[in-house]
Design a protein around this motif. Sequence first.
Motif, short mmCIF file in Angstrom:
data_model
loop_
_atom_site.label_atom_id
_atom_site.label_comp_id
_atom_site.label_asym_id
_atom_site.label_seq_id
_atom_site.Cartn_x
_atom_site.Cartn_y
_atom_site.Cartn_z
N LYS A 51 4.28 -7.54 2.16
CA LYS A 51 3.22 -8.55 2.23
C LYS A 51 2.01 -8.03 1.45
CE LYS A 51 4.57 -10.43 6.69
NZ LYS A 51 5.68 -9.62 7.07
N TRP A 52 1.20 -8.94 0.96
CA TRP A 52 0.01 -8.55 0.22
C TRP A 52 -0.89 -7.66 1.05
CZ3 TRP A 52 -2.00 -13.67 -2.41
CH2 TRP A 52 -1.14 -14.02 -3.44
N ASN A 53 -1.32 -6.58 0.44
CA ASN A 53 -2.29 -5.64 1.03
C ASN A 53 -1.87 -5.10 2.39
OD1 ASN A 53 -4.06 -6.01 -1.21
ND2 ASN A 53 -4.65 -7.97 -0.32
N ASP A 54 -0.57 -4.97 2.61
CA ASP A 54 -0.04 -4.41 3.87
C ASP A 54 1.09 -3.44 3.53
OD1 ASP A 54 0.83 -3.81 6.40
OD2 ASP A 54 1.44 -5.86 6.92
N PRO A 55 0.75 -2.20 3.14
CA PRO A 55 1.76 -1.23 2.72
C PRO A 55 2.87 -0.99 3.74
CG PRO A 55 -0.41 -0.43 2.16
CD PRO A 55 -0.60 -1.66 3.01
N ALA A 120 6.17 8.08 -0.02
CA ALA A 120 6.23 7.05 -1.06
C ALA A 120 5.72 5.76 -0.43
CB ALA A 120 7.66 6.87 -1.56
N GLY A 121 4.80 5.11 -1.12
CA GLY A 121 4.22 3.89 -0.57
C GLY A 121 4.09 2.80 -1.61
N VAL A 122 4.02 1.57 -1.12
CA VAL A 122 3.93 0.38 -1.97
C VAL A 122 2.73 -0.45 -1.53
CG1 VAL A 122 5.07 -1.76 -2.66
CG2 VAL A 122 6.43 0.26 -2.19
N ARG A 123 2.00 -0.96 -2.50
CA ARG A 123 0.95 -1.93 -2.22
C ARG A 123 1.15 -3.12 -3.16
NH1 ARG A 123 -3.50 0.35 -4.05
NH2 ARG A 123 -3.77 -1.11 -5.75
N VAL A 124 1.32 -4.28 -2.59
CA VAL A 124 1.43 -5.51 -3.37
C VAL A 124 0.16 -6.30 -3.16
CG1 VAL A 124 2.77 -7.63 -3.73
CG2 VAL A 124 3.95 -5.54 -3.02
N SER A 125 -0.42 -6.78 -4.24
CA SER A 125 -1.65 -7.55 -4.11
C SER A 125 -1.67 -8.71 -5.09
CB SER A 125 -2.87 -6.65 -4.33
OG SER A 125 -2.81 -6.05 -5.60
N GLU A 126 -2.52 -9.66 -4.81
CA GLU A 126 -2.68 -10.83 -5.67
C GLU A 126 -3.39 -10.39 -6.97
OE1 GLU A 126 -5.37 -13.44 -7.43
OE2 GLU A 126 -6.15 -12.62 -5.60
#
Length: 130
Positions: A51-55, A120-126
């Motif tokens: 989800k956006w901005n929720d690593p 290891a982390g992921v950040r998805v953003s608009e």
Amino acid sequence: MKSFFRTKHAKMLMVLFCGSGILVALNWQSIMFAFAAAMAEKRPALLVDAKWNDPSSARSFAKKFPIGRPEEELRSWLDENGFVVDDRRMTASRTLKGLPCNEEIFISWTIDSSAKLLAAGVRVSEAGCL
């Protein structure tokens, strides 16, 4: 003998064709938007739950690349999925051109002395919307 164009089937085809043309003419914007959305870039399968901005929401990614996984496996996945990798910072990014919004995916990781993942982390953003 009757001409094909004077038959009942021909008239039904003509009505169907004209009706379809009218529907397309009246809804061309919706049709084009749906086509563009269908053709938009999609996230890699491991990131569909992010989800956006929720690593912490990127559970599939975390499961695939836990602590102790060889860094090379992560790098291979990044290459296969079109990410731009910054070796010095141990980060990778990719912008997906989508509708109605573009998305920026940012991945970072750390390794131990034997090149195994420590995190290891992921950040998805608009990254811009219509």
